[in-house]
Scaffold this motif. Structure first.
Motif, PDB file in Angstrom:
ATOM      1  N   HIS D  27       0.853  -1.199   0.000  1.00 41.97           N
ATOM      2  CA  HIS D  27       0.000   0.000   0.000  1.00 41.97           C
ATOM      3  C   HIS D  27       0.886   1.245   0.000  1.00 41.97           C
ATOM      4  O   HIS D  27       2.033   1.229   0.452  1.00 41.97           O
ATOM      5  CB  HIS D  27      -0.926  -0.015   1.224  1.00 41.97           C
ATOM      6  N   GLU D  28       0.323   2.309  -0.493  1.00 43.12           N
ATOM      7  CA  GLU D  28       0.998   3.610  -0.543  1.00 43.12           C
ATOM      8  C   GLU D  28       1.505   3.978   0.858  1.00 43.12           C
ATOM      9  O   GLU D  28       0.776   3.819   1.850  1.00 43.12           O
ATOM     10  CB  GLU D  28      -0.034   4.649  -1.020  1.00 43.12           C
ATOM     11  N   GLY D  29       2.766   4.385   0.954  1.00 43.84           N
ATOM     12  CA  GLY D  29       3.302   4.805   2.256  1.00 43.84           C
ATOM     13  C   GLY D  29       3.860   3.667   3.096  1.00 43.84           C
ATOM     14  O   GLY D  29       4.256   3.875   4.232  1.00 43.84           O
ATOM     15  N   ALA D  30       3.891   2.454   2.541  1.00 47.91           N
ATOM     16  CA  ALA D  30       4.453   1.319   3.291  1.00 47.91           C
ATOM     17  C   ALA D  30       5.951   1.517   3.506  1.00 47.91           C
ATOM     18  O   ALA D  30       6.630   2.138   2.679  1.00 47.91           O
ATOM     19  CB  ALA D  30       4.193   0.022   2.537  1.00 47.91           C
ATOM     20  N   ASN D  31       6.458   0.993   4.595  1.00 47.37           N
ATOM     21  CA  ASN D  31       7.889   1.169   4.885  1.00 47.37           C
ATOM     22  C   ASN D  31       8.657  -0.152   4.769  1.00 47.37           C
ATOM     23  O   ASN D  31       8.088  -1.200   4.429  1.00 47.37           O
ATOM     24  CB  ASN D  31       8.089   1.830   6.251  1.00 47.37           C
ATOM     25  N   VAL D  32       9.929  -0.073   5.048  1.00 48.90           N
ATOM     26  CA  VAL D  32      10.836  -1.219   4.898  1.00 48.90           C
ATOM     27  C   VAL D  32      10.377  -2.397   5.768  1.00 48.90           C
ATOM     28  O   VAL D  32      10.393  -3.555   5.325  1.00 48.90           O
ATOM     29  CB  VAL D  32      12.275  -0.792   5.280  1.00 48.90           C
ATOM     30  N   GLU D  33       9.965  -2.101   6.978  1.00 45.15           N
ATOM     31  CA  GLU D  33       9.543  -3.169   7.888  1.00 45.15           C
ATOM     32  C   GLU D  33       8.329  -3.923   7.324  1.00 45.15           C
ATOM     33  O   GLU D  33       8.268  -5.151   7.388  1.00 45.15           O
ATOM     34  CB  GLU D  33       9.200  -2.565   9.251  1.00 45.15           C
ATOM     35  N   GLU D  34       7.414  -3.177   6.756  1.00 45.94           N
ATOM     36  CA  GLU D  34       6.225  -3.813   6.157  1.00 45.94           C
ATOM     37  C   GLU D  34       6.603  -4.660   4.939  1.00 45.94           C
ATOM     38  O   GLU D  34       6.043  -5.727   4.707  1.00 45.94           O
ATOM     39  CB  GLU D  34       5.183  -2.747   5.802  1.00 45.94           C
ATOM     40  N   LEU D  35       7.537  -4.156   4.172  1.00 49.71           N
ATOM     41  CA  LEU D  35       8.012  -4.941   3.019  1.00 49.71           C
ATOM     42  C   LEU D  35       8.587  -6.273   3.490  1.00 49.71           C
ATOM     43  O   LEU D  35       8.283  -7.337   2.926  1.00 49.71           O
ATOM     44  CB  LEU D  35       9.081  -4.159   2.241  1.00 49.71           C
ATOM     45  N   LEU D  36       9.419  -6.217   4.539  1.00 47.86           N
ATOM     46  CA  LEU D  36      10.032  -7.452   5.039  1.00 47.86           C
ATOM     47  C   LEU D  36       8.958  -8.417   5.548  1.00 47.86           C
ATOM     48  O   LEU D  36       9.027  -9.630   5.306  1.00 47.86           O
ATOM     49  CB  LEU D  36      11.037  -7.128   6.156  1.00 47.86           C
ATOM     50  N   TYR D  60      21.810   1.220   2.569  1.00 48.59           N
ATOM     51  CA  TYR D  60      21.101   0.481   3.608  1.00 48.59           C
ATOM     52  C   TYR D  60      19.995   1.362   4.189  1.00 48.59           C
ATOM     53  O   TYR D  60      20.217   2.550   4.463  1.00 48.59           O
ATOM     54  CB  TYR D  60      22.065   0.070   4.731  1.00 48.59           C
ATOM     55  N   ALA D  61      18.803   0.783   4.385  1.00 48.43           N
ATOM     56  CA  ALA D  61      17.646   1.575   4.829  1.00 48.43           C
ATOM     57  C   ALA D  61      17.197   1.160   6.223  1.00 48.43           C
ATOM     58  O   ALA D  61      17.301  -0.004   6.604  1.00 48.43           O
ATOM     59  CB  ALA D  61      16.499   1.413   3.841  1.00 48.43           C
ATOM     60  N   GLU D  62      16.696   2.134   6.979  1.00 52.97           N
ATOM     61  CA  GLU D  62      16.110   1.865   8.292  1.00 52.97           C
ATOM     62  C   GLU D  62      14.745   1.197   8.112  1.00 52.97           C
ATOM     63  O   GLU D  62      14.092   1.391   7.075  1.00 52.97           O
ATOM     64  CB  GLU D  62      15.917   3.180   9.060  1.00 52.97           C
ATOM     65  N   PRO D  63      14.273   0.458   9.144  1.00 59.67           N
ATOM     66  CA  PRO D  63      12.962  -0.193   9.052  1.00 59.67           C
ATOM     67  C   PRO D  63      11.815   0.797   8.800  1.00 59.67           C
ATOM     68  O   PRO D  63      10.811   0.443   8.190  1.00 59.67           O
ATOM     69  CB  PRO D  63      12.787  -0.844  10.445  1.00 59.67           C
ATOM     70  N   THR D  64      11.996   2.027   9.218  1.00 65.26           N
ATOM     71  CA  THR D  64      10.910   3.015   9.101  1.00 65.26           C
ATOM     72  C   THR D  64      10.912   3.754   7.765  1.00 65.26           C
ATOM     73  O   THR D  64      10.019   4.572   7.506  1.00 65.26           O
ATOM     74  CB  THR D  64      11.058   4.077  10.211  1.00 65.26           C
ATOM     75  N   GLN D  65      11.906   3.498   6.932  1.00 64.65           N
ATOM     76  CA  GLN D  65      11.955   4.259   5.665  1.00 64.65           C
ATOM     77  C   GLN D  65      10.780   3.900   4.764  1.00 64.65           C
ATOM     78  O   GLN D  65      10.479   2.730   4.529  1.00 64.65           O
ATOM     79  CB  GLN D  65      13.293   4.001   4.953  1.00 64.65           C
ATOM     80  N   VAL D  66      10.109   4.924   4.253  1.00 66.28           N
ATOM     81  CA  VAL D  66       8.929   4.739   3.387  1.00 66.28           C
ATOM     82  C   VAL D  66       9.384   4.456   1.957  1.00 66.28           C
ATOM     83  O   VAL D  66      10.345   5.051   1.469  1.00 66.28           O
ATOM     84  CB  VAL D  66       8.037   5.999   3.451  1.00 66.28           C
ATOM     85  N   LEU D  67       8.706   3.541   1.311  1.00 65.82           N
ATOM     86  CA  LEU D  67       9.078   3.104  -0.039  1.00 65.82           C
ATOM     87  C   LEU D  67       8.133   3.679  -1.080  1.00 65.82           C
ATOM     88  O   LEU D  67       6.954   3.886  -0.803  1.00 65.82           O
ATOM     89  CB  LEU D  67       9.028   1.571  -0.102  1.00 65.82           C
ATOM     90  N   THR D  68       8.683   3.901  -2.258  1.00 67.65           N
ATOM     91  CA  THR D  68       7.819   4.288  -3.373  1.00 67.65           C
ATOM     92  C   THR D  68       8.130   3.355  -4.547  1.00 67.65           C
ATOM     93  O   THR D  68       9.171   2.693  -4.577  1.00 67.65           O
ATOM     94  CB  THR D  68       8.072   5.745  -3.836  1.00 67.65           C
ATOM     95  N   SER D  69       7.237   3.351  -5.498  1.00 70.73           N
ATOM     96  CA  SER D  69       7.413   2.432  -6.632  1.00 70.73           C
ATOM     97  C   SER D  69       8.586   2.855  -7.520  1.00 70.73           C
ATOM     98  O   SER D  69       9.016   2.104  -8.377  1.00 70.73           O
ATOM     99  CB  SER D  69       6.122   2.367  -7.447  1.00 70.73           C
ATOM    100  N   ARG D  70       9.105   4.063  -7.311  1.00 72.68           N
ATOM    101  CA  ARG D  70      10.256   4.499  -8.118  1.00 72.68           C
ATOM    102  C   ARG D  70      11.590   4.087  -7.494  1.00 72.68           C
ATOM    103  O   ARG D  70      12.638   4.231  -8.112  1.00 72.68           O
ATOM    104  CB  ARG D  70      10.251   6.021  -8.293  1.00 72.68           C
TER     105      ARG D  70
END
Lengths: 136, 82, 136, 82
Positions: D27-36, D60-70
């Motif tokens: 979902h929009e605004g998901a972060n690294v932790e959610e991806l894992l 390297y990204a923190e668990p809280t970093q927000v992801l985008t499709s780009r």
């Protein structure tokens, strides 16, 4: 393999000698003639050795390193004669299974060589010359 | 009975004496310390060298080691290899 | 100079790159494929890299080494692909004016590379294979 | 609004999944932790890997970093270079 030579040091053949199927790490230290000593411009170095004793003192150092660390192969090659800027004066090479041993043994060998092996270098500056360490 | 030993000279010592080997008269049973004393007498400029060791037959020798005319003796000024 | 390559590592050209008139010491560390891991016979290693990030992480390590020690030149070359026994997987080379800096910086670089750079090796044994460090 | 990210896979993770890149719906605004979390759901065998980090755009990204499709996203199993 321990040698004193008047010819340029051949890194490739030293490396070939060090390689074996058991070796995971090779540390090679090269001492090179640099263009200054404490900011005084150096023109060239002149190395002189008491060959027979220099070889046996280097062998003692290698033997002691061998007692302290599990060396697979090692080489010490020291050049003598006139060396110009950028030329290699000494090569120490150590092959071991694991990297820490190769660093520790290589460093031990170069540090100890500088203390006990009868080899002398004269720095020839543009305005004079001096046997290194000779004076108080 | 007096004898003499031959001493190899290197580096600054060779430069100071102008020779790469010298013959030093020594009494029978003389040791390394006595050799050094004799050399300092003969070449006062050696006092300017930071340290002088003696090698006998390719090994560093103690001051008390006795010398014979068959030994290969060398004067070792401060080393500076590497 | 930092590179990832599928070709054999060329020590001679790395060394040539490291030399300069100011360099008095060059430490070269070579990581080599050895024939066993904890006495288990190795047939070959397969290295894989996330190239873009591996390069930038190696550059960070070199930059940090440069901050800590007065480096004149450095090189890190890491090979990837299939490597046989005796082949070089990595070369770290450091040139400095004085020897302690070259040893310290070289060792720091190889130690840190093993911790942070996204490169992976699979050990292929005669009777199986395993990604190194992958399992608990 | 839902989207998805593309994730590069290396080493043991590539072997476990049989793929060198996968698309993961997020979902929009998901972060690294959610991806894992999502990846562990989709590939239970990832639990056998000692550690998994995430890199975003080569860092390297923190668990809280927000992801985008780009973003260029990569899963980083324990490294073993050198």
């Amino acid at each position: 393999m321990i040698a004193i030579t008047t010819d340029p040091i051949d890194v490739a053949s030293a490396l070939k000698y060090l390689q074996s199927d058991q070796a995971g790490a090779i540390d090679l230290f090269l001492g090179v003639v640099r263009d200054n000593t404490q900011e005084r411009p150096v023109d060239r170095l002149e190395y002189e050795a008491y060959d027979r004793m220099a070889i046996s003192e280097m062998q003692k150092i290698a033997d002691e390193a061998h007692r302290r660390w599990p060396l697979l192969r090692y080489t010490i090659i020291h050049r003598k004669g006139t060396l110009l800027i950028g030329e290699m004066a000494v090569l120490i090479g150590v092959a071991t299974a694991h990297r820490n041993d190769s660093f520790d043994a290589c460093r031990y060998m170069i540090d100890t060589i500088k203390q006990t092996v009868p080899i002398w270098k004269k720095e020839v500056f543009t305005d004079g010359e001096e046997w290194v360490n000779a004076h108080p | 009975m007096d004898s003499s030993v031959s001493v190899l000279l290197f580096g600054i010592v060779r430069d100071l004496t102008g020779q790469s080997a010298i013959s030093v008269p020594l009494h029978e049973g003389a040791n390394v310390e006595e050799l050094l004393g004799r050399l300092h007498q003969q070449y006062p400029s050696l006092a300017g060298v930071r340290s002088l060791l003696v090698a006998v037959n390719g090994e560093y020798a103690e001051p008390t080691q006795v010398l014979t005319s068959r030994d290969e003796i060398a004067l070792i000024p401060p080393v500076s290899g590497g």
